[in-house]
Design a protein around this motif. Structure first.
Motif, short mmCIF file in Angstrom:
data_model
loop_
_atom_site.label_atom_id
_atom_site.label_comp_id
_atom_site.label_asym_id
_atom_site.label_seq_id
_atom_site.Cartn_x
_atom_site.Cartn_y
_atom_site.Cartn_z
N SER A 122 0.83 -1.21 0.00
CA SER A 122 0.00 0.00 0.00
C SER A 122 0.86 1.26 0.00
N SER A 123 1.89 1.27 0.83
CA SER A 123 2.78 2.43 0.88
C SER A 123 3.54 2.61 -0.42
N HIS A 126 1.17 4.03 -2.97
CA HIS A 126 0.92 5.44 -2.65
C HIS A 126 2.11 6.31 -3.08
N GLN A 157 -4.79 10.00 -2.41
CA GLN A 157 -4.98 8.86 -1.53
C GLN A 157 -6.09 7.96 -2.05
N MET A 158 -7.16 8.56 -2.58
CA MET A 158 -8.25 7.77 -3.15
C MET A 158 -7.77 6.97 -4.36
N SER A 160 -4.67 5.98 -4.97
CA SER A 160 -3.78 4.90 -4.52
C SER A 160 -4.56 3.77 -3.87
N ASP A 161 -5.62 4.09 -3.11
CA ASP A 161 -6.44 3.04 -2.50
C ASP A 161 -7.15 2.22 -3.57
N VAL A 164 -4.60 -0.09 -5.22
CA VAL A 164 -4.30 -1.26 -4.39
C VAL A 164 -5.42 -2.28 -4.48
N GLN A 165 -6.66 -1.82 -4.49
CA GLN A 165 -7.79 -2.74 -4.59
C GLN A 165 -7.78 -3.53 -5.90
N LYS A 230 -18.51 0.41 4.69
CA LYS A 230 -17.09 0.77 4.71
C LYS A 230 -16.22 -0.48 4.83
N SER A 232 -13.77 -2.81 3.52
CA SER A 232 -12.77 -2.79 2.46
C SER A 232 -12.67 -4.15 1.76
N ASP A 235 -15.35 -4.26 -0.82
CA ASP A 235 -14.94 -3.36 -1.90
C ASP A 235 -13.93 -4.03 -2.82
#
Length: 305
Positions: A122-123, A126, A157-158, A160-161, A164-165, A230, A232, A235
């Motif tokens: 994740s990092s 990002h 951030q959105m 990158s999230d 990742v998904q 919410k 994840s 999602d």
């Protein structure tokens, strides 16, 4: 003698592809790296195969040790697919074996990196998104005309999230594409070398499992619940399952038009022309859904009284 020189040529190609992995061309050449090793393993006995591969690995190691690690990594799916070719396994099963092996290696690599080297995916994603979007943000900040186009930290951030998904989807698709490219090139090459390799069924005979319809309904339900929660995990399932099923339905739609063209004796180019709007206009995948859910092919080709 011809076979010997052909094998030497493929060994050289194998070396060049290996050495390209740390170059800007790697984004393209990585999809072809399994091909030469699979051809060599299929067309040679084990002893000859080792004699051709060892010099390539030695040169790669002398250039940089990381090339040897990459060679071992991509050799595994090449051996799996080469063994399937030798045993004349059906083409679709060979593709599944190759794609499954590549995907398993990717997952294992991610697991090892996370467990032993404290790699945070994740990092990392990002940081990549931030590095990519920072020039746009800087330009937007210095130019009032395009300041509205600048990316805020929350938007990055959105992105990158979301990225990742979608990583499972990207891993599955890239694994399958590598296997498909390898088979699409290996089969005619090995046929020209005198090694008969099973081919895929004609596109007109493509018929995916009807159970995909139920998976699609489950995916839609998960997406509905995920949009209002919410969670994840939900999602991630929705973000990966539905795009994969959409690709399956597009493939089914291709098969339907090839079937229709064969039955109605269309020019071979016409089904290919139908493939273009399916790619450019994704809602046309509904044809693939209908072809799976109902006897659409029988209905379109039944004789009129």
């Amino acid at each position: 003698m011809k076979m010997r020189w052909t094998s030497v040529v493929w060994s050289v190609v194998y070396l060049l592809l290996l050495l390209s992995l740390l170059s800007p061309f790697s984004i393209v050449t990585v999809f072809f790296l399994i091909l030469p090793a699979a051809i060599l393993f299929t067309t040679l006995n084990v002893k000859s195969f080792i004699l051709h591969v060892l010099p390539v690995w030695l040169i790669a190691y002398l250039v940089h040790p990381v090339y040897l690690l990459l060679a071992v990594y991509f050799m595994i799916p090449a051996l799996i697919m080469g063994r399937a070719y030798k045993r004349r396994v059906p083409a679709i099963r060979t593709l599944m074996l190759g794609a499954g092996t590549i995907l398993a290696e990717l997952l294992l690599l991610l697991l090892v990196g996370t467990a032993f080297f404290h790699f945070d995916l994740s990092s990392y994603v990002h940081d990549i998104v931030k590095m990519t979007m920072s020039p746009l943000r800087d330009v937007g900040g210095s130019n009032p005309l395009i300041s509205d186009m600048a990316w805020s930290p929350e938007e990055m951030q959105m992105v990158s999230d979301a990225t990742v998904q979608m990583i499972p989807f990207a891993m599955i698709v890239s694994s399958f594409m590598m296997a498909v490219i390898t088979h699409a090139l290996a089969r005619p090459i090995m046929d020209s070398m005198g090694f008969s390799v099973p081919r895929l069924k004609p596109a007109r005979e493509w018929m995916l499992p009807r159970s995909l319809i139920w998976y699609y309904l489950i995916g839609v339900i998960i997406e509905i619940f995920a949009s209002g929660s919410k969670n994840s995990f939900l999602d991630m399932i929705a973000a990966n399952l539905l795009p994969l099923l959409h690709i399956c339905f597009m493939i089914q739609a291709f098969g339907f038009f090839f079937f229709l063209g064969h039955k109605r004796k269309w020019h071979p180019v016409i089904p290919l022309l139908f493939a273009i709007p399916i790619l450019l206009f994704p809602p046309m995948r509904i044809i693939g859904i209908l072809d799976l859910a109902f006897p659409l092919r029988q209905f379109m080709t039944k004789s009129k009284r």
